[in-house]
Scaffold this motif. Structure first.
Motif, PDB file in Angstrom:
ATOM      1  N   GLU A  53       0.521  -1.441   0.260  1.00 13.73           N
ATOM      2  CA  GLU A  53       0.150  -0.586   0.155  1.00 13.73           C
ATOM      3  C   GLU A  53       0.885   1.295   0.051  1.00 13.73           C
ATOM      4  OE1 GLU A  53      -3.755  -0.689   2.659  1.00 13.73           O
ATOM      5  OE2 GLU A  53      -1.896  -1.341   4.104  1.00 13.73           O
ATOM      6  N   THR A  54       0.137   2.464  -0.639  1.00 15.09           N
ATOM      7  CA  THR A  54       1.025   3.408  -0.106  1.00 15.09           C
ATOM      8  C   THR A  54       1.546   3.991   0.683  1.00 15.09           C
ATOM      9  OG1 THR A  54      -0.666   4.400  -0.442  1.00 15.09           O
ATOM     10  CG2 THR A  54       0.212   5.473  -2.035  1.00 15.09           C
ATOM     11  N   GLN A  55       0.818   3.299   2.209  1.00 13.39           N
ATOM     12  CA  GLN A  55       1.889   3.905   3.546  1.00 13.39           C
ATOM     13  C   GLN A  55       2.895   2.997   3.651  1.00 13.39           C
ATOM     14  OE1 GLN A  55      -1.416   2.854   3.453  1.00 13.39           O
ATOM     15  NE2 GLN A  55      -1.807   1.754   5.395  1.00 13.39           N
ATOM     16  N   ASP A  56       3.159   1.777   3.109  1.00 11.86           N
ATOM     17  CA  ASP A  56       4.292   0.904   3.034  1.00 11.86           C
ATOM     18  C   ASP A  56       5.601   1.329   2.779  1.00 11.86           C
ATOM     19  OD1 ASP A  56       2.217  -1.820   2.807  1.00 11.86           O
ATOM     20  OD2 ASP A  56       2.962  -1.091   4.176  1.00 11.86           O
ATOM     21  N   LYS A  57       5.173   2.122   1.142  1.00 12.40           N
ATOM     22  CA  LYS A  57       6.613   3.064   0.640  1.00 12.40           C
ATOM     23  C   LYS A  57       6.477   4.361   1.246  1.00 12.40           C
ATOM     24  CE  LYS A  57       8.361   4.516  -2.978  1.00 12.40           C
ATOM     25  NZ  LYS A  57       9.609   3.973  -3.380  1.00 12.40           N
ATOM     26  N   THR A  58       5.638   5.079   1.737  1.00  8.72           N
ATOM     27  CA  THR A  58       5.711   6.101   3.628  1.00  8.72           C
ATOM     28  C   THR A  58       6.951   6.056   4.219  1.00  8.72           C
ATOM     29  OG1 THR A  58       4.408   6.663   3.531  1.00  8.72           O
ATOM     30  CG2 THR A  58       4.573   8.129   1.843  1.00  8.72           C
ATOM     31  N   GLU A  59       6.834   5.159   4.659  1.00 10.70           N
ATOM     32  CA  GLU A  59       6.801   3.907   6.127  1.00 10.70           C
ATOM     33  C   GLU A  59       8.350   3.162   6.236  1.00 10.70           C
ATOM     34  OE1 GLU A  59       3.458   2.845   8.271  1.00 10.70           O
ATOM     35  OE2 GLU A  59       1.971   4.564   7.852  1.00 10.70           O
ATOM     36  N   GLY A  60       8.229   2.681   4.973  1.00 11.49           N
ATOM     37  CA  GLY A  60       9.604   2.335   4.758  1.00 11.49           C
ATOM     38  C   GLY A  60      10.385   1.024   3.927  1.00 11.49           C
ATOM     39  N   ARG A  61       8.711  -0.105   4.359  1.00  9.97           N
ATOM     40  CA  ARG A  61       8.181  -1.086   4.257  1.00  9.97           C
ATOM     41  C   ARG A  61       8.668  -1.665   3.438  1.00  9.97           C
ATOM     42  NH1 ARG A  61       4.873  -0.290   8.516  1.00  9.97           N
ATOM     43  NH2 ARG A  61       2.977   0.465   7.210  1.00  9.97           N
ATOM     44  N   LEU A  62       8.493  -0.935   2.043  1.00  8.25           N
ATOM     45  CA  LEU A  62       9.441  -1.802   1.010  1.00  8.25           C
ATOM     46  C   LEU A  62      11.010  -1.514   0.089  1.00  8.25           C
ATOM     47  CD1 LEU A  62       6.444  -0.514  -0.869  1.00  8.25           C
ATOM     48  CD2 LEU A  62       7.001  -2.873  -1.069  1.00  8.25           C
ATOM     49  N   ASP A  63      11.508  -1.331   1.386  1.00  4.40           N
ATOM     50  CA  ASP A  63      13.005  -0.519   1.323  1.00  4.40           C
ATOM     51  C   ASP A  63      13.306  -2.393   1.321  1.00  4.40           C
ATOM     52  OD1 ASP A  63      13.791   1.859   3.965  1.00  4.40           O
ATOM     53  OD2 ASP A  63      12.292   1.650   2.027  1.00  4.40           O
ATOM     54  N   ASP A  64      13.568  -3.472   1.848  1.00  7.67           N
ATOM     55  CA  ASP A  64      13.891  -5.080   1.628  1.00  7.67           C
ATOM     56  C   ASP A  64      13.046  -5.272   0.132  1.00  7.67           C
ATOM     57  OD1 ASP A  64      13.923  -4.358   5.194  1.00  7.67           O
ATOM     58  OD2 ASP A  64      15.186  -4.492   3.977  1.00  7.67           O
ATOM     59  N   ALA A  65      12.841  -4.820  -0.260  1.00  6.25           N
ATOM     60  CA  ALA A  65      11.365  -5.332  -1.209  1.00  6.25           C
ATOM     61  C   ALA A  65      12.630  -6.178  -2.805  1.00  6.25           C
ATOM     62  CB  ALA A  65      10.856  -4.578  -2.525  1.00  6.25           C
ATOM     63  N   GLY A  66      12.308  -7.208  -2.906  1.00  3.47           N
ATOM     64  CA  GLY A  66      12.678  -8.594  -4.175  1.00  3.47           C
ATOM     65  C   GLY A  66      13.943  -8.762  -2.839  1.00  3.47           C
ATOM     66  N   LYS A  67      14.569  -8.820  -1.675  1.00  8.97           N
ATOM     67  CA  LYS A  67      15.429  -9.761  -0.847  1.00  8.97           C
ATOM     68  C   LYS A  67      15.062 -10.697  -0.586  1.00  8.97           C
ATOM     69  CE  LYS A  67      17.805  -5.463   1.401  1.00  8.97           C
ATOM     70  NZ  LYS A  67      17.720  -4.540   2.378  1.00  8.97           N
ATOM     71  N   LYS A  68      16.347 -11.898  -0.433  1.00 11.21           N
ATOM     72  CA  LYS A  68      15.943 -12.779  -0.360  1.00 11.21           C
ATOM     73  C   LYS A  68      15.505 -13.106   1.337  1.00 11.21           C
ATOM     74  CE  LYS A  68      17.882 -16.987  -0.654  1.00 11.21           C
ATOM     75  NZ  LYS A  68      17.289 -18.587   0.290  1.00 11.21           N
ATOM     76  N   LEU A  69      14.270 -14.210   1.602  1.00 13.86           N
ATOM     77  CA  LEU A  69      14.048 -13.822   2.470  1.00 13.86           C
ATOM     78  C   LEU A  69      14.385 -15.262   3.300  1.00 13.86           C
ATOM     79  CD1 LEU A  69      10.086 -13.280   2.317  1.00 13.86           C
ATOM     80  CD2 LEU A  69      11.437 -11.862   3.286  1.00 13.86           C
ATOM     81  N   PRO A  70      15.087 -15.320   5.157  1.00 14.99           N
ATOM     82  CA  PRO A  70      14.631 -14.813   5.822  1.00 14.99           C
ATOM     83  C   PRO A  70      14.959 -13.930   6.755  1.00 14.99           C
ATOM     84  CG  PRO A  70      15.096 -16.184   7.124  1.00 14.99           C
ATOM     85  CD  PRO A  70      15.245 -16.445   5.122  1.00 14.99           C
ATOM     86  N   LEU A  71      14.508 -12.177   7.093  1.00  9.12           N
ATOM     87  CA  LEU A  71      15.464 -11.385   6.394  1.00  9.12           C
ATOM     88  C   LEU A  71      16.453 -11.343   7.998  1.00  9.12           C
ATOM     89  CD1 LEU A  71      13.624  -8.049   5.449  1.00  9.12           C
ATOM     90  CD2 LEU A  71      15.437  -9.758   3.947  1.00  9.12           C
ATOM     91  N   ASN A  72      16.382 -12.407   8.473  1.00  5.59           N
ATOM     92  CA  ASN A  72      17.199 -12.519   9.880  1.00  5.59           C
ATOM     93  C   ASN A  72      17.667 -13.621  10.132  1.00  5.59           C
ATOM     94  OD1 ASN A  72      14.660 -13.965  10.814  1.00  5.59           O
ATOM     95  ND2 ASN A  72      13.530 -11.703  10.931  1.00  5.59           N
ATOM     96  N   ASP A  73      18.618 -13.386  11.541  1.00  6.28           N
ATOM     97  CA  ASP A  73      19.076 -14.938  12.010  1.00  6.28           C
ATOM     98  C   ASP A  73      18.047 -15.887  12.552  1.00  6.28           C
ATOM     99  OD1 ASP A  73      22.319 -13.102  11.931  1.00  6.28           O
ATOM    100  OD2 ASP A  73      21.008 -14.130  10.009  1.00  6.28           O
ATOM    101  N   GLY A  74      16.290 -15.442  13.205  1.00  2.00           N
ATOM    102  CA  GLY A  74      16.079 -16.572  13.842  1.00  2.00           C
ATOM    103  C   GLY A  74      15.687 -15.937  14.553  1.00  2.00           C
ATOM    104  N   VAL A  75      14.212 -16.538  15.815  1.00  4.35           N
ATOM    105  CA  VAL A  75      13.249 -16.172  16.446  1.00  4.35           C
ATOM    106  C   VAL A  75      13.733 -16.623  18.094  1.00  4.35           C
ATOM    107  CG1 VAL A  75      11.723 -17.202  15.504  1.00  4.35           C
ATOM    108  CG2 VAL A  75      11.140 -15.390  16.379  1.00  4.35           C
TER     109      VAL A  75
END
Lengths: 300, 599, 311
Positions: free
Chosen positions: B263-285
């Motif tokens: 959505e538009t707010q995803d772009k403005t709030e930075g949630r599309l910055d990682d578009a296209g990156k391979k998941l997962p983006l972290n090392d664990g939970v």
């Protein structure tokens, strides 16, 4: 023949504690100023409880008001809770519940403990074995489990709290009474009473029991302490009084969420109210013990 | 004091200090190892990690959602959420009669490495269509008592028969095929339905449909719930029950990328910055189970958790006028708001002689009119809720935005009139009503509130608190006259809310009020097989009208969530039905180190 | 002596039997039916019947009791109804945290209490004595719940000295989390223990042999330590031994509030989940421990104190 027997002075045989023990105890207590102060505090609380129960004071403790969580002020001395109810009034109602718990659980537990203990100590052999087996069994089950199970059966609410505490705390008293009866049944005065034709029941309850009654008295005083502190834990676990009724335990349970908002008045009110009452009971019980029977200091 | 006494005392004191001081100072070494791990708080104990046997509670579902995968998943950023392929290779091909779905499975997907794969020395095997069939048979296996069987029961060809045969035989026969599940080849799976099932794609995102390897079941049996093996972005590391559950990143995870649509707010709030990156983006939970609100919130403030829902008692000090207070902002904390797709309600047992049926209708309506929803929202939700006009919440397909429930206007006069109409003017003659609720301090306070509300029009309410099993028991056995509950959408379709009122779903099913209205049932049968169309919406509206008039529930509120996230925690976006979210989160470790010092 | 021991040991059996009976009666007739809890939101009538049968809930009560009895004897309690874990495993998982909390706290509290009581003997009848007694009495007049709420808020949150809650199973790292709950435990039990030990010691102090020792010219300190302490240790140890069985449940409140995954917390949860197998296992084990330590305490007492008559 009969005449001669009737001439025997009954009072030396019956050995009901003569004015001696009680008078002595009373005198010793009277000198202990701290104990008298505590007794006064306890009486004040009881009076407040009675008045609250009769509806003379704090009858509108449930009145909801517009100021939720108001700090202590002239209008509400101890502030208000989430629904704008006056904390001071709630504390007073809590007193009523606290005192009633002490009273009612005593009415339930003391007869059970005394009767079972007396019967066990007095008759010995098989009856004793059965009673001891029974209370050992009951005692070995963790207290909390017993209370929670009973509340499942009886439902929640104050009534169930009375019964569950009453039915789970008689063992200590029973043990003590049994011990005393074991000792006393061999005493001369009991033999004499039996020679005079006193029945077992009469011997147990008219002759021996008065001699061990001080234990009951001390236990009664202790019971308030146990009851009040147990109610707090039960309320935390959700097993206390019905929702809508304020007790000190419920106020403390509410308080665990309230501190985060900086609302400290319910916690302080309930804790302080409870503190003075329980402390008074503690000091008074100790003084009572010392006054009534120095030898008893050893037993809990 | 004697020398000895002095020494003894000193000894005790020294001992205590020598123990206390170094241990108190022991740094939390573990936190450095888990720096790039997501730290999730969990509000209730996770029951188990087996999709077939663990019950349907939200927290276990979230835990499972990171380890296992299904054919479909919900779109992370797009709203309203819609199903998109997860393990499926593209959307399915659906037959004209809507009764056959053909799925292609992604090639080269590997299960986690695990000792249960004995023949390959612990290396995970490739996923095939048969694995899905096996996993789904486990749902139908009566020995598993699966809470999730309903997703296929009565809808897939032959599954009910397969299960009945298993019941008769005493044990399930996994060799016996189910007509409705066909593995055409290694990577092609066909589902044959008894009748059109528009919710099929939804349920294929849900926990019960997750796939697992038969080797794991054969090796671990009942212990599978403590030792999960799936295809997901994380693999299981350790679990200290009722305390902490840890997953590590799956090094063999398939090639799944962060979404590029939002959505538009995803772009403005930075949630599309990682578009296209391979998941997962972290090392664990690291999941930490904390039941009490206060410790959980306080731990968040200290930086031990990445996000937290604000408990009602901390709200005023955290949020003022919908904005975070200064203290929080300085520490980089962000406020995330969203509307949850749920409804809270006070339910009636429609079979109760006093409040149920046609006879009790005016009582129920009177009670609805007596509820001060605004005050309820203020006191218990800090304003974070909207008054529910019916059972269906906003942003769910079929929601009626124009609906206004004339009963929910907090009109005491109206309530009293209705009560009189019911034959109990001012509540005289009406017996005491018993309101069942589960344990909990907040629950207790809310039921006290309800009691007060009803007292205003003369209705006496007694509150009965229960442990959870007792509560559920009373409802399923139809012994609860009134009860307070909530329903969160399994999937974003109003049908999931209407099925709560469908006659055949009565207790022990999800129709907890035992509402049984032939007219409503007929309409439900009709919409159950309809796809999303304006005609279906029209019928949905009509069904909701009936429910509002009859009020088997007093519909209270739809909740809004106000979640706080710490400054280093990126890509948070909440939706109650979307459970496999951890893989999208990113931890900015630089920011974390800097900000944690401030806390 | 030996016959006394044998008799006491044999006595354990009828008591345990009584415990199983009471446990079974209490918990089988109460609580919610776990069947519905297990089936979650979407159960059907048929499912309910099947699960009830599997759990053995449709057998006559007497038969269920016999099955339970067998489990008690073989120590095989089956699986938890709410989490499906092996109960034996749950208990072994929970014992570590519980004991880590209670044992050090208990030992410290006992040692500290003995030291303080001894000191009080030295200062008896002075203002210090009365003062400490009043402090102890005050300490036990406050509910543990209040201590927990208070300390957690001020020491953990505001001052940040201790972690707020949680637990780490690491052998060294777990102590960080056990400190505050441990300290609270010590504070709460110090009061009662000091009062009790002081009473016991006071009794000894007034005995004849003490007067004799003093008359012989022995120093007060020597008398205190050598005679009074030694004799007071008998009832103190008896009391300590009797408290040991309760260590294993940890402290319910502390575990709950501080998120320590021990047996106490597990028991409360089991009660809230009507998890009958876990409840009965915990009750039974608790009883065994209690009865066992009672036995040990009785035997020690009989052995150590020649005045005790062996009935």
């Amino acid at each position: 023949m009969a005449n001669a027997q009737q001439v025997v002075n009954i009072s030396t045989v019956s050995q009901v504690p003569s004015a001696g023990l009680w008078m002595d105890a009373f005198r010793r207590l009277r000198k202990d100023r701290l104990a008298i102060l505590c007794l006064a505090i306890i009486s004040t609380y009881s009076l407040v409880a009675l008045l609250a129960w009769l509806g003379v004071i704090a009858s509108d403790y449930a009145a909801i008001g517009p100021d939720s969580y108001a700090a202590p002020s002239a209008k509400h001395f101890l502030g208000t809770d989430i629904f704008g109810r006056d904390v001071l009034l709630r504390t007073i109602q809590g007193t009523r519940i606290a005192i009633s718990i002490g009273l009612v659980t005593s009415i339930i537990a003391i007869p059970i403990g005394v009767v079972l203990g007396a019967v066990a100590g007095y008759f010995g052999s098989f009856v004793d074995e059965v009673v001891v087996w029974f209370y050992t069994t009951v005692d070995s089950i963790p207290d909390l489990l017993k209370i929670i199970a009973l509340s499942f059966v009886l439902g929640r609410g104050l009534f169930s709290v009375y019964i569950s505490i009453g039915f789970t705390t008689w063992v200590g008293l029973c043990r003590l009474i049994r011990g005393e009866f074991l000792k006393h049944k061999e005493r001369d005065y009991v033999h004499a009473a039996s020679a005079l034709g006193a029945s077992h029941t009469r011997r147990m309850f008219v002759h021996i029991l008065p001699n061990v009654f001080h234990i009951v008295l001390i236990n009664f005083s202790l019971r308030f302490i146990i009851g009040i502190k147990t109610e707090v834990v039960l309320s935390y676990l959700g097993l206390g009084v019905e929702p809508g009724q304020p007790s000190w335990g419920v106020m403390i349970d509410d308080a665990k969420l309230e501190l985060a908002r900086g609302v400290w008045w319910q916690l302080v009110a309930a804790t302080v109210a409870m503190f003075f009452l329980v402390l008074s009971f503690n000091i008074f019980t100790d003084a009572l013990r010392e006054a009534l029977d120095p030898k008893l200091r050893n037993t809990k | 004091m004697t020398d000895f006494l002095r020494r003894y005392f000193l000894f005790t004191v020294c001992l205590s200090f020598s123990v206390i001081v170094p241990l108190g100072c022991t740094k939390n070494e573990s936190s450095d190892e888990f720096e790039n791990y997501v730290h999730e708080p969990v509000k209730a104990n996770i029951k188990g990690l087996d999709p077939a046997t663990t019950g349907g509670d939200l927290y276990s579902a979230v835990a499972m959602g990171q380890i296992y995968e299904g054919l479909m998943q919900y779109s992370y950023l797009e709203r309203p959420i819609k199903p998109e392929p997860s393990l499926a290779d593209g959307m399915p091909v659906i037959s004209k009669d809507l009764k056959t779905y053909e799925f292609k499975i992604k090639k080269g997907v590997l299960f986690h490495d695990d000792p249960c794969f004995r023949t390959s020395n612990g290396r995970g095997r490739e996923l095939t269509a048969d694995d899905f069939i096996f996993s789904w048979k486990r749902l139908a296996d009566p020995a598993n008592h699966s809470d999730g069987f309903w997703i296929f029961d009565g809808k897939v060809n032959g599954i009910t028969e397969w299960r009945d045969a298993a019941v008769k035989r005493g044990a399930a026969d996994y060799a016996k095929p189910i007509d409705g599940f066909e593995a055409v080849d290694k990577y092609t799976l066909k589902i044959h339905l008894k009748r059109p099932y528009p919710q099929l794609l939804y349920v294929l995102t849900m926990t019960p449909s997750y796939v697992l390897p038969h080797e794991a079941v054969e090796t671990y049996g009942q212990e599978l719930q403590n030792h999960p093996v799936g295809t997901g972005p994380y693999k299981f590391r350790s679990w200290t029950r009722n305390a902490r559950l840890i997953y590590d990143k799956n090094p063999n995870y398939r090639n799944e990328l962060y979404p590029s649509n939002g959505e538009t707010q995803d772009k403005t709030e930075g949630r599309l910055d990682d578009a296209g990156k391979k998941l997962p983006l972290n090392d664990g939970v690291v999941f930490t189970e904390i039941i009490e609100d206060q410790p959980r919130f306080l731990n968040f403030r200290k930086g031990e958790f990445d996000w937290v829902e604000i408990p009602k008692d901390n709200f005023d000090s955290s949020v003022v006028n919908d904005e975070l207070t200064a203290g929080f902002k300085d520490q980089g904390v962000v406020l995330n708001k969203s509307i949850d797709q749920d409804v809270t309600f006070d339910g009636f047992n429609m079979e109760d002689p006093v409040v149920g049926g046609a006879k009790g209708k005016y009582i129920r309506q009177a009670m609805t009119a007596a509820i001060d929803t605004e005050n309820l929202i203020k006191k218990f939700y800090n304003g974070r809720a909207v008054s529910a006009q019916g059972p269906v919440p906003p942003s769910v397909v079929g929601y009626d935005p124009g609906r206004k429930n004339s009963l929910k206007t907090y009109d005491i006069g109206l309530a009293k009139t209705l009560l009189k109409k019911a034959g109990y003017p001012d509540g005289i003659g009406l017996p005491e009503i018993v309101y069942e609720t589960p344990d909990g301090t907040t629950m207790r306070q809310m039921s006290e509130f309800f009691q007060q509300e009803m007292g205003r029009i003369g209705i006496k309410v007694r509150i009965s608190m229960n442990t959870w099993p007792q509560f559920v028991d009373k409802i399923k056995n139809r012994k609860a006259q009134m009860f307070g509950l909530a329903w969160a959408a399994d999937y974003p379709d109003a049908e999931n809310f209407f099925q709560l009122f469908y006659g055949p779903n009565s207790s022990p099913g999800p129709n907890q009020s035992n509402y049984n209205n032939p007219e409503f049932n007929k309409l439900y049968d009709k919409v159950a097989v309809m796809a999303d169309t304006p005609e279906r919406n029209a019928i949905y509206h009509k069904m909701e009208d009936i429910l509002v008039e009859d009020c088997p529930y007093i519909y209270d509120v739809h909740r809004k969530s106000f979640v706080l996230t710490n400054g280093w925690f990126k890509n948070y976006k909440r939706n109650l039905s979307l459970l496999n979210y951890v893989k999208y989160y990113r931890i900015d470790t630089q920011a974390k180190r800097k900000l944690r010092k401030k806390l | 002596m030996l016959s006394y021991i044998i008799r006491r040991v044999l006595y354990v059996i009828p008591v345990l039997f009584g415990v199983t009976l009471i446990t079974f009666v209490l918990f089988n007739l109460v609580g919610g039916n776990p069947v519905y809890q297990k089936l979650g939101k979407h159960g059907s009538e048929a499912e309910v019947r099947i699960l009830s049968h599997e759990m053995g809930l449709d057998l006559p009560l007497a038969q269920q009791y016999l099955f339970f009895l067998k489990q008690c004897v073989t120590f095989d309690f089956g699986r938890s109804w709410s989490t499906n874990q092996q109960i034996g495993e749950m208990i072994s998982n929970g014992i570590g945290p519980s004991l880590s909390l209670t044992v050090p706290a208990f030992v410290t509290s006992v040692l500290l209490s003995i030291v303080v009581s001894l000191a009080l003997m030295f200062f008896r009848n002075t203002a210090i004595d009365r003062g400490i007694v009043v402090i102890c009495l005050a300490g036990i007049s406050i509910s543990m719940l209040v201590y927990i709420i208070f300390f957690q808020y001020f020491l953990s949150y505001k001052a940040g000295i201790f972690p707020i809650s949680g637990y780490d199973s690491g052998l060294v790292s777990r102590w960080r989390y056990l400190l505050l709950p441990g300290i609270i435990w010590i504070i709460v039990s110090l009061g009662a223990d000091v009062l009790l030990y002081r009473t016991v010691m006071l009794d000894e102090v007034f005995q004849d042999y003490v007067r004799t020792a003093r008359a012989k010219g022995l120093s007060e300190k020597f008398v205190l330590f050598k005679h009074v302490l030694k004799n007071a240790m008998i009832p103190i140890i008896t009391n300590v031994v009797l408290e040991i069985p309760f260590l294993y449940t940890g402290s319910l409140l502390l575990e709950n509030f501080f998120g320590i995954p021990g047996l106490g917390g597990m028991t409360v949860q089991a009660l809230n989940n009507s998890d009958f197998p876990v409840i009965k296992a915990m009750t039974y084990i608790g009883s065994i421990l209690y009865v066992g330590f009672n036995l040990i305490s009785d035997i020690c007492y009989a052995w150590v104190d020649p005045r005790v008559k062996l009935e």
